[in-house]
Motif scaffolding. Structure first.
Motif, short mmCIF file in Angstrom:
data_model
loop_
_atom_site.label_atom_id
_atom_site.label_comp_id
_atom_site.label_asym_id
_atom_site.label_seq_id
_atom_site.Cartn_x
_atom_site.Cartn_y
_atom_site.Cartn_z
N GLU A 80 0.84 -1.20 0.00
CA GLU A 80 0.00 0.00 0.00
C GLU A 80 0.87 1.25 0.00
O GLU A 80 1.85 1.35 0.74
CB GLU A 80 -0.90 0.03 1.24
N GLY A 81 0.50 2.19 -0.86
CA GLY A 81 1.19 3.47 -0.88
C GLY A 81 2.53 3.44 -1.61
O GLY A 81 3.26 4.44 -1.62
N ILE A 82 2.89 2.32 -2.20
CA ILE A 82 4.15 2.21 -2.93
C ILE A 82 3.83 2.17 -4.42
O ILE A 82 3.03 1.35 -4.87
CB ILE A 82 4.95 0.95 -2.52
N ASP A 83 4.45 3.05 -5.17
CA ASP A 83 4.22 3.14 -6.60
C ASP A 83 4.63 1.82 -7.28
O ASP A 83 5.66 1.23 -6.93
CB ASP A 83 5.04 4.30 -7.17
N GLN A 84 3.83 1.36 -8.24
CA GLN A 84 4.11 0.10 -8.93
C GLN A 84 5.49 0.11 -9.59
O GLN A 84 6.18 -0.91 -9.62
CB GLN A 84 3.02 -0.21 -9.97
N LYS A 85 5.90 1.24 -10.11
CA LYS A 85 7.23 1.34 -10.73
C LYS A 85 8.32 1.05 -9.69
O LYS A 85 9.31 0.35 -9.99
CB LYS A 85 7.42 2.73 -11.33
N ASP A 86 8.14 1.56 -8.48
CA ASP A 86 9.11 1.29 -7.41
C ASP A 86 9.11 -0.19 -7.02
O ASP A 86 10.17 -0.77 -6.76
CB ASP A 86 8.81 2.15 -6.19
N ASP A 93 8.34 -2.69 -9.02
CA ASP A 93 9.00 -3.40 -10.12
C ASP A 93 10.52 -3.27 -10.02
O ASP A 93 11.25 -4.26 -10.21
CB ASP A 93 8.51 -2.86 -11.47
N THR A 94 11.01 -2.06 -9.71
CA THR A 94 12.45 -1.85 -9.53
C THR A 94 12.96 -2.67 -8.36
O THR A 94 14.01 -3.32 -8.44
CB THR A 94 12.76 -0.36 -9.32
#
Length: 146
Positions: A119-125, A127-128
């Motif tokens: 929750e609250g973590i960007d999907q791009k982050d 994935d990285t």
């Protein structure tokens, strides 16, 4: 120049893993399961019948640990061990209908726990992060020869 984070990666991963494990423990506690037991049940559900060695390899656990988990799961009526058809010294393990029903009930709860973790973590982050974890694992395996 070495970042201070480079020296902390092992601890940060370990600390995060412990916290994540505790969140899963809390989810599984009402069902009298540990994360290790849950992992074995899921591995068997996905793969079907496996030998104890195959379970140890898939979960990266020692065979003695797998034996203890299976002893407990067998007492709970969640797994059965049968003689291997081609190797009389080996056993194959499979889950029971009781385990399948437990999976049906518990899987949505563990999925919710997993969703709450990100929750609250960007999907791009995310994935990285997954890419970096895979690279860390590969490098660690190279160091140990695994």
């Amino acid at each position: 120049m070495e970042s201070k984070h480079n020296r902390l990666i092992g601890f940060l991963v370990y600390d995060a893993q412990r916290c994540i494990t505790r969140s899963l423990e809390a989810t599984l506690k009402p069902y009298d399961l540990t994360p290790g037991q849950w992992n074995l049940i899921n591995q068997l559900d996905q793969a079907g019948e496996l030998s104890q060695k195959e379970l140890a390899d898939r979960t990266r656990k020692e065979q003695a640990t797998i034996t203890r988990y299976l002893d407990t799961l067998e007492r709970k009526g969640l797994v059965v061990r049968n003689k291997h058809q081609s190797d009389r010294r080996a056993h194959v393990v499979s889950i029971t209908d009781k385990a399948r029903e437990l999976i049906r009930v518990v899987l949505p709860l563990t999925a919710d726990t997993a969703n709450r973790l990100v929750e609250g973590i960007d999907q791009k982050d995310i994935d990285t992060f997954v890419t970096v974890l895979a690279a860390l694992k590969k490098n660690a395996d190279n160091i140990t020869g695994s």
